[in-house]
Design a protein around this motif. Structure first.
Motif, short mmCIF file in Angstrom:
data_model
loop_
_atom_site.label_atom_id
_atom_site.label_comp_id
_atom_site.label_asym_id
_atom_site.label_seq_id
_atom_site.Cartn_x
_atom_site.Cartn_y
_atom_site.Cartn_z
N ASP A 219 6.73 1.60 -10.46
CA ASP A 219 5.63 2.13 -9.66
C ASP A 219 4.59 1.06 -9.33
N ARG A 220 4.36 0.17 -10.27
CA ARG A 220 3.34 -0.85 -10.07
C ARG A 220 3.67 -1.75 -8.89
N THR A 221 4.96 -1.97 -8.67
CA THR A 221 5.36 -2.82 -7.54
C THR A 221 5.00 -2.17 -6.22
N ILE A 222 5.29 -0.87 -6.07
CA ILE A 222 4.93 -0.17 -4.84
C ILE A 222 3.42 -0.14 -4.67
N ASP A 223 2.70 0.12 -5.75
CA ASP A 223 1.23 0.12 -5.67
C ASP A 223 0.71 -1.25 -5.22
N SER A 224 1.35 -2.32 -5.71
CA SER A 224 0.93 -3.67 -5.31
C SER A 224 1.18 -3.90 -3.83
N HIS A 225 2.31 -3.42 -3.34
CA HIS A 225 2.59 -3.56 -1.90
C HIS A 225 1.56 -2.81 -1.07
N ILE A 226 1.20 -1.60 -1.50
CA ILE A 226 0.20 -0.82 -0.77
C ILE A 226 -1.14 -1.56 -0.75
N LYS A 227 -1.52 -2.13 -1.88
CA LYS A 227 -2.77 -2.90 -1.93
C LYS A 227 -2.74 -4.08 -0.97
N ARG A 228 -1.58 -4.75 -0.92
CA ARG A 228 -1.46 -5.90 -0.02
C ARG A 228 -1.51 -5.45 1.43
N LEU A 229 -0.88 -4.33 1.75
CA LEU A 229 -0.93 -3.80 3.11
C LEU A 229 -2.37 -3.50 3.52
N ARG A 230 -3.08 -2.78 2.65
CA ARG A 230 -4.47 -2.46 2.97
C ARG A 230 -5.31 -3.71 3.15
N ARG A 231 -5.09 -4.70 2.28
CA ARG A 231 -5.86 -5.93 2.36
C ARG A 231 -5.61 -6.64 3.68
N LYS A 232 -4.37 -6.66 4.13
CA LYS A 232 -4.05 -7.36 5.38
C LYS A 232 -4.65 -6.66 6.58
N PHE A 233 -4.61 -5.32 6.59
CA PHE A 233 -5.19 -4.60 7.72
C PHE A 233 -6.72 -4.67 7.69
N ARG A 234 -7.30 -4.65 6.50
CA ARG A 234 -8.76 -4.73 6.41
C ARG A 234 -9.29 -6.11 6.73
N ALA A 235 -8.44 -7.13 6.67
CA ALA A 235 -8.85 -8.45 7.11
C ALA A 235 -9.08 -8.46 8.62
N ILE A 236 -8.45 -7.52 9.31
CA ILE A 236 -8.62 -7.38 10.76
C ILE A 236 -9.65 -6.31 11.09
N ASP A 237 -9.59 -5.21 10.33
CA ASP A 237 -10.48 -4.07 10.57
C ASP A 237 -11.00 -3.59 9.22
N SER A 238 -12.24 -3.89 8.93
CA SER A 238 -12.82 -3.56 7.62
C SER A 238 -12.88 -2.06 7.37
N ASP A 239 -12.76 -1.25 8.43
CA ASP A 239 -12.81 0.21 8.30
C ASP A 239 -11.42 0.83 8.18
N PHE A 240 -10.39 0.02 8.06
CA PHE A 240 -9.02 0.54 7.99
C PHE A 240 -8.86 1.49 6.80
N ASP A 241 -8.42 2.71 7.08
CA ASP A 241 -8.18 3.68 6.01
C ASP A 241 -6.98 4.57 6.32
N ALA A 242 -6.03 4.04 7.10
CA ALA A 242 -4.91 4.86 7.56
C ALA A 242 -3.89 5.15 6.47
N ILE A 243 -3.82 4.31 5.43
CA ILE A 243 -2.90 4.57 4.34
C ILE A 243 -3.65 5.30 3.25
N GLU A 244 -3.29 6.56 3.05
CA GLU A 244 -4.00 7.42 2.12
C GLU A 244 -3.23 7.60 0.82
#
Length: 256
Positions: A219-244
């Motif tokens: 589970d930790r691996t998937i959680d890490s991927h989700i964190k990385r996805l959010r980080r990459k999108f928020r580097a472009i858009d600080s308000d990114f919240d599409a992954i819930e």
């Protein structure tokens, strides 16, 4: 007798490849015998190869002239495979396979969490390695063996969800028109979520989407991927919240 390779040297094995004609695989390992053996085997399978005997030399080359896929040994002096991957992921989504030993399970999990696409435990068969390479190249749309244009209707449709656009045929992602560089695993996880917006995907479902059946992640691996996805999108858009996150259930993509 084939001499051991020097850093950043392509091993001779028959005629030199025509530029752009064959997928290029970078091999990074401090064991010269492994570099020589794998390079010859991969060239016999139709790949071009580049070899590096340490992580520091490999990092510079992989950033400057990226191949189609890289294979890292974990245990190396100066810069090990985990540090190499971590530094590479700062600027690159290059597909990476780890070579590990049987006693390196924690390293395998950490490597996948850092963004590796697969791992193979030593000793391994060359046939298995080639199969894994081809699978990842197909998934990442870097395969060059099928140069023909796809028939109409065969090309995967572009996924558009609000500001998100995903082009599976080109492994391309944009948010509000700006490119987001994702690894193969990150792309597949996001695709699984965005294909059915609002539907909660469990961690097991996301594991199935991102990894082959014989790669085991927790589970930790998937959680890490989700964190990385959010980080990459928020580097472009600080308000990114599409992954819930739905705690205890999994993740979903908010379309809107």
């Amino acid at each position: 007798m084939i001499p051991p390779p020097s850093d950043q040297e392509e091993l001779p094995a028959g005629a030199p490849p025509t530029a752009g004609a064959r997928p290029c695989i970078a091999l990074v390992d401090d064991d010269r015998n492994i570099l020589t053996t794998l390079s010859i085997a991969l060239q016999a399978e139709g790949f071009a190869t580049r070899v590096y005997a340490d992580g520091e030399a490999a990092l510079k080359a992989l950033r400057h002239n990226p191949p189609d896929l890289a294979i890292f040994d974990i245990k190396m002096p100066r810069m090990d495979g985990l540090e190499l991957l971590q530094k590479l992921r700062e600027k690159s989504a290059l597909p990476v396979i780890f070579l590990t030993s049987k006693d390196e399970e924690p390293d395998e999990a950490l490597g996948l969490a850092l963004g590796a696409d697969d791992y193979i435990a030593k000793p391994f068969s060359q046939r298995l390695l080639v199969a894994r390479i081809r699978a990842i190249l197909r998934r990442s749309e870097f395969t060059r063996s099928d140069a023909a244009e796809p028939e109409e209707g065969d090309t995967p449709e572009t996924i558009t969800r609000g500001r998100l656009e995903m082009d599976p045929a080109r492994h391309r992602v944009t948010w509000g028109g700006r490119t987001v560089s994702l690894t193969v695993s990150e792309f597949l996880i996001l695709e699984a979520l965005a294909t059915r917006p609002g539907v909660v995907k469990s961690r097991n479902q996301l594991m199935d989407a991102a990894y082959s059946e014989d790669v085991f992640v927790d589970d930790r691996t998937i959680d890490s991927h989700i964190k990385r996805l959010r980080r990459k999108f928020r580097a472009i858009d600080s308000d990114f919240d599409a992954i819930e996150t739905l705690y205890g259930a999994g993740y979903s993509f908010a379309d809107g």
